[in-house]
Design an enzyme around this catalytic site. Structure first.
Site, PDB file in Angstrom:
ATOM      1  N   LYS A  45       0.935  -1.150  -0.125  1.00  0.00           N
ATOM      2  CA  LYS A  45       0.061  -0.142   0.054  1.00  0.00           C
ATOM      3  C   LYS A  45       0.694   1.307  -0.064  1.00  0.00           C
ATOM      4  CE  LYS A  45      -1.249   1.852   3.644  1.00  0.00           C
ATOM      5  NZ  LYS A  45      -1.824   2.195   4.878  1.00  0.00           N
ATOM      6  N   THR A  46       1.857   1.421   0.864  1.00  0.00           N
ATOM      7  CA  THR A  46       2.664   2.527   0.773  1.00  0.00           C
ATOM      8  C   THR A  46       3.317   2.957  -0.539  1.00  0.00           C
ATOM      9  OG1 THR A  46       3.042   2.201   3.373  1.00  0.00           O
ATOM     10  CG2 THR A  46       4.570   3.477   2.302  1.00  0.00           C
ATOM     11  N   ASP A 231      -5.254   8.311   3.488  1.00  0.00           N
ATOM     12  CA  ASP A 231      -4.736   6.870   3.860  1.00  0.00           C
ATOM     13  C   ASP A 231      -5.505   6.369   5.001  1.00  0.00           C
ATOM     14  OD1 ASP A 231      -3.126   4.890   4.049  1.00  0.00           O
ATOM     15  OD2 ASP A 231      -1.370   5.727   5.104  1.00  0.00           O
ATOM     16  N   GLU A 232      -5.575   5.190   5.324  1.00  0.00           N
ATOM     17  CA  GLU A 232      -6.483   4.404   6.227  1.00  0.00           C
ATOM     18  C   GLU A 232      -7.962   4.860   6.520  1.00  0.00           C
ATOM     19  OE1 GLU A 232      -4.921   1.995   7.493  1.00  0.00           O
ATOM     20  OE2 GLU A 232      -2.821   2.263   7.750  1.00  0.00           O
ATOM     21  N   GLN A 262      -9.485  -4.340   8.426  1.00  0.00           N
ATOM     22  CA  GLN A 262      -8.561  -3.763   9.322  1.00  0.00           C
ATOM     23  C   GLN A 262      -8.921  -2.684  10.137  1.00  0.00           C
ATOM     24  OE1 GLN A 262      -4.048  -4.020   8.503  1.00  0.00           O
ATOM     25  NE2 GLN A 262      -4.806  -4.232   6.370  1.00  0.00           N
ATOM     26  N   ARG A 614      -0.062  -9.783  10.757  1.00  0.00           N
ATOM     27  CA  ARG A 614       1.284  -9.280  11.162  1.00  0.00           C
ATOM     28  C   ARG A 614       2.556 -10.435  10.946  1.00  0.00           C
ATOM     29  NH1 ARG A 614       0.152  -5.229   9.708  1.00  0.00           N
ATOM     30  NH2 ARG A 614      -1.708  -6.231   9.031  1.00  0.00           N
TER      31      ARG A 614
END
Length: 764
Positions: A45-46, A231-232, A262, A614
């Site tokens: 994503k980043t 973002d998010e 998430q 994770r």
């Protein structure tokens, strides 16, 4: 001859797309119109975000026309740094990229006069808010012991996040506490205005007021921010949602990036509807799903997918990876939380020896902060370096230090530091000025501070009201000191701490943070009871000595070479080769409230999804069959989520069947080297894979779930042991629940009627 360092060529838009997978490339190159990027865990994503911003710049968009909103300053800075490496630092510095609060504060300062502020307005953080609320409550004559300032701050913040004004809050108030909160809310707002100040929530609300109330300002920002990236997006609240949509209204070039799976901050005001309803808000939107995972093994992704698919409210996607299948997931079934912690330590050692993991590769995740205590103790005993991420060591948390200070006063009332720490916890109206005067007086008289407090009426210039409060405090301590030789340490500590009002203060606040603090206090009391079981000669003095030696150990100075310990929430955005998730029990993960609230259950399931994803290479899950919780030893069922995990992703090894109903507990024994972890197969009944089902235990069916206090298992005829009266036989049991009583005959024919909820009888 002058030699110039050659500059790297400026990349073209086509150059920027090199190395991206097809979906990533589509997300970057779709520059016009609304765009929803559903970015699965570990999907790059980043990289997509930063390349998209650079792509827009290379397509001729001026940096000042781009607005990127993030949730952390770290994320915003990382975005600028990466863009700078792609297209040059000058363009990166001209971008409007930052957190919602930092960007909106910058915009508000330019137009502060439109809202009745000056551009030098102050921004209040949480501590400033509480201080202001305390002053308001004192002004209004509202008792801060009956209504906590911290709880009031939480209520006001919740109202603001939901865009509820103080006037509306006042109209809706029905209970006395709500009406008092409404009074404080109104006066607090006036106080902020008079102070030319905004709190964090005001930065969002005032942006809405500015944009909705001043058409020229809105038009100016429409023309300025022609491309907006958020973002998010799954973590935005309704106020943030409103501002973003106001800014994007004209050009509709809004790109939101997130993963509904998430969304784990509902308790903080995040509204998952914002991302779920994006296509309703923007019917012409392009939707791009980033489903290729670059982080985890196929096994880990399959487990995560099998869990999250049980949520009804979600945007459909299927994560996949070209990574290896990887190791099956290990599931450790443990007798209690002490054994769980020991088994985790053993498994860490084993994986380091056999798989080559280092300390920095490992993370231990848990649902609540209180779980860290047993884990910390086990890691310390094994001399393994660790650090608490996004938090402090259990023994360094304020409420834990306050609890231990209260207990130290019982053992040593001359401990002046402990007196100063707790005399106003909870608030008793004994101010700092008074305490300074009393400390000075104690120095003049050459006696301890507590001795001065014991004779407070003889100290000059002490108001009668304050003297009475001090006498109550002294009587509290002296009354329980008299019981040091009569009650067992665990019983005395429980009774004493309840009498101080410290646990009730946090419980009555009823916020996420305060309940976590209350849980930590209960965990200290549980720990005393556990140590008492292991050592019959334990006293409060020896317990406090043990704790002080643990808590004063220096943290190993090993840089990143430490095991990371953190809550599930703190783990979001991080990744580790080896991940442990402890406490997979019903009532703990998911929390008990999820059993009656479907939306809470879905939030807990998303939290587990975050935890699972994770892990890069290996995942270990664990649960305890019993653990001390809220002052009682309770039996737990495995988490319902364990039965949702694809059984093909779990390792299968023989172990005794885990019964759905607990058997009568046996007397605890002193800890020795823990036995090898028992690995559970979660293969459902009738599955065709692996050895025949009789060789393996089954995860019990998810319903009904519950926990049975150990005392509820006591029956007539049992031999039991009491901390004070020794060994005896139960003659009769009557009542139920917290009021259940047992008649027990001890040695010498002495009969006692005991409340089972508090007697801490040990079945022999």
């Amino acid at each position: 001859m002058l030699h110039l360092t050659p500059q790297p060529p400026v990349p073209t838009p086509a150059d920027l797309l090199q190395g991206l997978n097809p979906q990533q490339s589509l997300a970057v190159s779709t520059t016009e119109g609304p765009l929803l990027i559903i970015a699965g865990a570990g999907s790059g994503k980043t990289r997509v975000l930063t390349v998209r911003m650079a792509y827009l710049l290379r397509m001729g968009v001026h940096p000042s026309h781009l607005l990127a909103l993030t949730f952390t300053n770290k994320a915003a800075q990382e975005m600028r740094d990466r863009i700078g490496k792609l297209v040059g630092q000058s363009e990166a510095r001209s971008l409007w990229a930052g957190t919602f609060h930092s960007v909106f504060a910058r915009m508000l300062r330019s137009h502060a006069d439109r809202l009745g502020y000056t551009n030098t307005f102050t921004i209040y953080d949480a501590d400033d808010q509480v201080a202001a609320i305390k002053a308001v409550m004192q002004q209004l004559g509202i008792n801060q012991q009956n209504l906590s300032p911290t709880a009031v701050r939480s209520r006001i913040s919740g109202a603001k996040n939901a865009m509820v004004s103080w006037q509306e809050y006042e109209r809706q108030a029905t209970s006395i506490s709500d009406k008092q909160t409404a009074q404080v809310f109104a006066e607090y707002e006036r106080r902020l205005r008079l102070s030319n100040a905004m709190d964090f929530d005001d930065l969002l609300l005032n942006m809405i007021r500015l944009l909705e109330g001043h058409a020229d300002v809105l038009e100016a920002y429409h023309d300025k921010f022609r491309y907006i990236l958020v973002d998010e997006y799954q973590d935005t609240n309704r106020a943030q949602y409103r501002v973003v949509n106001l800014l994007a209204k004209k050009y509709r070039n809004i790109c939101v990036v997130g993963d509904d799976a998430q969304s784990i901050y509902r308790w903080r005001g995040a509204d998952i509807r914002n991302i779920l309803d994006f296509e309703r808000d923007y019917p012409e939107a392009t939707v791009v799903r980033l489903e290729q995972n670059y982080r985890s093994t196929k096994v880990i992704l399959a487990a995560a997918d099998s869990v999250i698919r049980n949520n009804a409210k979600q945007l459909k996607k299927t994560l996949w990876t070209d990574n290896a299948d990887g190791e099956k997931i290990t599931l450790l079934a443990c007798r209690d939380d002490r054994e769980e912690a020991d088994h985790i330590v053993r498994t860490i050692r084993n994986r380091m020896e056999t798989r080559g993991f280092s300390f920095k590769d490992i993370a231990v995740l848990y649902r609540t902060n209180a779980q860290s205590q047993a884990l910390e103790d086990a890691l310390r005993r094994a001399n393994l370096p660790y650090h608490i991420v996004s938090g402090v060591s259990f023994y360094k948390r304020k409420e834990v230090k306050d609890t231990l200070a209260y207990l130290r006063l019982l053992v040593n009332p001359d401990d002046s530091e402990s007196v100063l720490r707790v005399i106003n916890e909870p608030i008793r109206g004994i101010g700092a000025t008074t305490l300074k005067r009393l400390e000075a007086y104690a120095g003049e008289q050459r006696v301890s501070l507590f001795q001065v407090l014991q004779s407070i009426r003889s100290v000059p210039q002490i108001q009668s009201r304050i003297a009475a409060a001090i006498e109550d405090f002294v009587n509290l301590v002296d009354r329980h000191r008299a019981l040091l030789q009569e009650l067992a340490p665990a019983s005395l500590a429980q009774q004493y701490l309840e009498a101080t009002g410290l646990p009730r203060m946090y419980k009555d606040m009823n916020t996420e943070e305060s309940l976590d603090r209350w849980n930590n206090i209960e965990r200290v009391l549980d720990h005393i009871a556990e140590q008492q079981e292991l050592d019959e000669t334990l006293t409060l003095s020896t317990y406090l000595e043990q704790v002080s030696l643990v808590s004063e150990q220096d943290d190993p100075k090993l840089g990143t070479e430490r095991v990371a310990m953190m809550t599930m929430h703190a783990a979001k955005g991080l990744e580790f080769p080896l991940v442990f998730i402890a406490g997979m029990e019903q009532g703990l993960f998911p929390l008990a409230k999820a059993e009656t609230d479907p939306s809470e259950q879905e939030e807990e399931r998303r939290l587990l999804y975050v935890g699972i994803t994770r892990a890069e290479r290996e995942l270990v899950l664990s649960y305890a069959e019993k653990r001390f919780r809220f002052g009682e030893l309770v039996y737990s069922r495995p988490s319902m989520f364990l039965s949702e995990i694809d059984p093909d992703t779990l390792s299968a090894a023989a172990r005794p069947r885990l019964h759905s109903a607990p058997s009568i507990p046996t007397a605890p024994t002193a800890p020795t080297a823990p036995a090898a972890p028992r690995t559970v197969s979660a293969t459902p009944r009738g599955a065709r894979t692996g050895p025949k089902r009789s060789e393996y235990s089954q995860i019990p069916a998810p319903e009904p779930y519950g926990q049975t206090p150990e005392y509820a298992l006591i029956r007539a005829g049992m031999r039991v042991k009491h901390p004070m009266f020794g060994v005896g036989t139960v003659l009769a049991v009557g009542g139920s629940g917290q009021t259940a009583k047992a008649t027990v005959e001890f040695k010498g024919g002495q009969r006692k009627q005991l409340m089972l909820a508090y007697a801490r009888l040990e079945v022999l």
